[in-house]
Design a protein around this motif. Structure first.
Motif, PDB file in Angstrom:
ATOM      1  N   LYS A 238     -24.426 -18.535   6.298  1.00  0.00           N
ATOM      2  CA  LYS A 238     -24.746 -17.160   5.922  1.00  0.00           C
ATOM      3  C   LYS A 238     -25.033 -16.271   7.128  1.00  0.00           C
ATOM      4  N   ASP A 239     -25.588 -16.856   8.173  1.00  0.00           N
ATOM      5  CA  ASP A 239     -25.885 -16.063   9.370  1.00  0.00           C
ATOM      6  C   ASP A 239     -24.627 -15.531  10.040  1.00  0.00           C
ATOM      7  N   MET A 240     -23.485 -16.120   9.722  1.00  0.00           N
ATOM      8  CA  MET A 240     -22.221 -15.662  10.281  1.00  0.00           C
ATOM      9  C   MET A 240     -21.589 -14.564   9.434  1.00  0.00           C
ATOM     10  N   LEU A 241     -22.192 -14.237   8.297  1.00  0.00           N
ATOM     11  CA  LEU A 241     -21.583 -13.291   7.354  1.00  0.00           C
ATOM     12  C   LEU A 241     -22.501 -12.106   7.073  1.00  0.00           C
ATOM     13  N   LEU A 242     -23.293 -11.727   8.031  1.00  0.00           N
ATOM     14  CA  LEU A 242     -24.290 -10.684   7.798  1.00  0.00           C
ATOM     15  C   LEU A 242     -23.681  -9.318   7.528  1.00  0.00           C
ATOM     16  N   SER A 243     -22.462  -9.070   8.006  1.00  0.00           N
ATOM     17  CA  SER A 243     -21.817  -7.768   7.785  1.00  0.00           C
ATOM     18  C   SER A 243     -20.983  -7.751   6.510  1.00  0.00           C
ATOM     19  N   LEU A 244     -20.855  -8.906   5.836  1.00  0.00           N
ATOM     20  CA  LEU A 244     -19.940  -9.038   4.699  1.00  0.00           C
ATOM     21  C   LEU A 244     -20.395  -8.166   3.527  1.00  0.00           C
ATOM     22  N   GLU A 245     -19.448  -7.419   2.954  1.00  0.00           N
ATOM     23  CA  GLU A 245     -19.715  -6.563   1.797  1.00  0.00           C
ATOM     24  C   GLU A 245     -19.040  -7.066   0.530  1.00  0.00           C
ATOM     25  N   ARG A 246     -17.869  -7.689   0.664  1.00  0.00           N
ATOM     26  CA  ARG A 246     -17.106  -8.092  -0.508  1.00  0.00           C
ATOM     27  C   ARG A 246     -16.622  -9.532  -0.331  1.00  0.00           C
ATOM     28  N   LEU A 247     -16.883 -10.347  -1.340  1.00  0.00           N
ATOM     29  CA  LEU A 247     -16.488 -11.754  -1.340  1.00  0.00           C
ATOM     30  C   LEU A 247     -15.733 -12.045  -2.624  1.00  0.00           C
TER      31      LEU A 247
END
Length: 291
Positions: A238-247
């Motif tokens: 999760k720490d690698m996906l902090l900018s993620l908006e849509r999954l």
């Protein structure tokens, strides 16, 4: 105003009377009437050529390298097309090269790394024998989409995704990549290009996990999709996906069971079960982008 297809029917073969036309669509009718190199030489402002569903075309018309304003070449549904003339494409201003559903196409131009303005490259459902250029891809690509191209994928991994230093959108479909169990490939220690904003991984039958190390510099990543990867069990940390908006997760049953989503920073997370049925959507914050 007439459609661009009708314009093409008017201007071929007497294109010298239409010096400012920006786009030509070549239909099977036009191809069968033997479009020649000289048809293009005087059309100095031509910006886009699109060829669709021409079953007998084996190569593009010669002389395209003389079109200094040509920015886009799209070829779709031409099963007899095998390759391009090595000296037949413009290397300076071409921005988009798309070859889709040309089942016998198997060779990109060897000199494609010299296409200094090329931003978008799509090789979609052509021959599964289509090869990776010896000198690699142009490093200025912003969009790359490949499907049914195991040789390109394998060579691209070895060459290094990280060398595509401007890449923003990556769409890979893994037909024929039965040996791939991680993305990026864990054994090679590869990282993905930092500018990436969108990644779609599709149809990797034996893909089991995401290698978090490869995602460690993706501070602009907004969209992430996994489609038809039946053995996939984990996302990047999760720490690698902090900018993620849509999954989006579609056809990944093992991932659906165990995935942990940090809901606080996601605008949309979609989980699709068997048959593509939407099973869960979290959270939407009042609107759904439809992504």
């Amino acid at each position: 105003m007439e459609s661009s297809t009708n314009w093409a029917k008017v201007i071929l073969p007497a294109m010298d009377n239409f010096l400012a036309i920006p786009i030509v669509k070549l239909t099977p009718y036009l191809i069968n009437h033997k479009t020649q190199a000289q048809d293009f030489h005087e059309t100095v402002y031509l910006k886009s050529i699109r060829i669709s569903n021409a079953e007998n075309i084996k190569s593009l018309p010669r002389g395209l390298d003389k079109l200094s304003h040509l920015q886009e070449i799209e070829v779709n549904g031409c099963p007899s097309l095998v390759s391009f003339e090595e000296s037949g494409l413009p290397t300076t201003n071409l921005k988009v090269l798309s070859i889709q559903y040309c089942e016998n196409f198997r060779a990109l131009p060897k000199c494609i790394n010299n296409f200094t303005s090329l931003a978008e490259l799509k090789v979609v459902y052509c021959s599964d024998d289509v090869s990776f250029p010896e000198e690699g891809f142009p490093t200025n690509l912003t969009l790359l989409e490949i499907s049914n191209a195991p040789k390109i994928y394998t060579s691209l991994v070895e060459w290094g995704f990280n060398r595509l230093t401007s890449l923003q959108q990556l769409d890979i479909s893994g037909e024929g990549c039965s040996n791939v169990v991680s993305f990026p490939e864990e054994w090679i220690g590869m990282t993905l290009p930092p500018p990436l904003t969108s990644i779609r991984i599709r149809n990797f039958n034996n893909l089991e996990f995401m290698c978090s190390k490869g995602f460690q510099h993706l501070t602009s990543l907004q969209e992430l999709a996994f489609i038809n990867c039946p053995k996939l069990t984990s996302l990047p940390e999760k720490d690698m996906l902090l900018s993620l908006e849509r999954l989006c997760i579609w056809g990944c049953p093992l991932l659906e069971e165990g995935v942990l989503v940090k809901e606080a920073h996601l605008r949309v997370a979609k989980f699709h079960g068997a048959g593509g049925h939407l099973t869960r959507t979290i959270p939407t914050y009042g609107h759904d982008t439809g992504w």
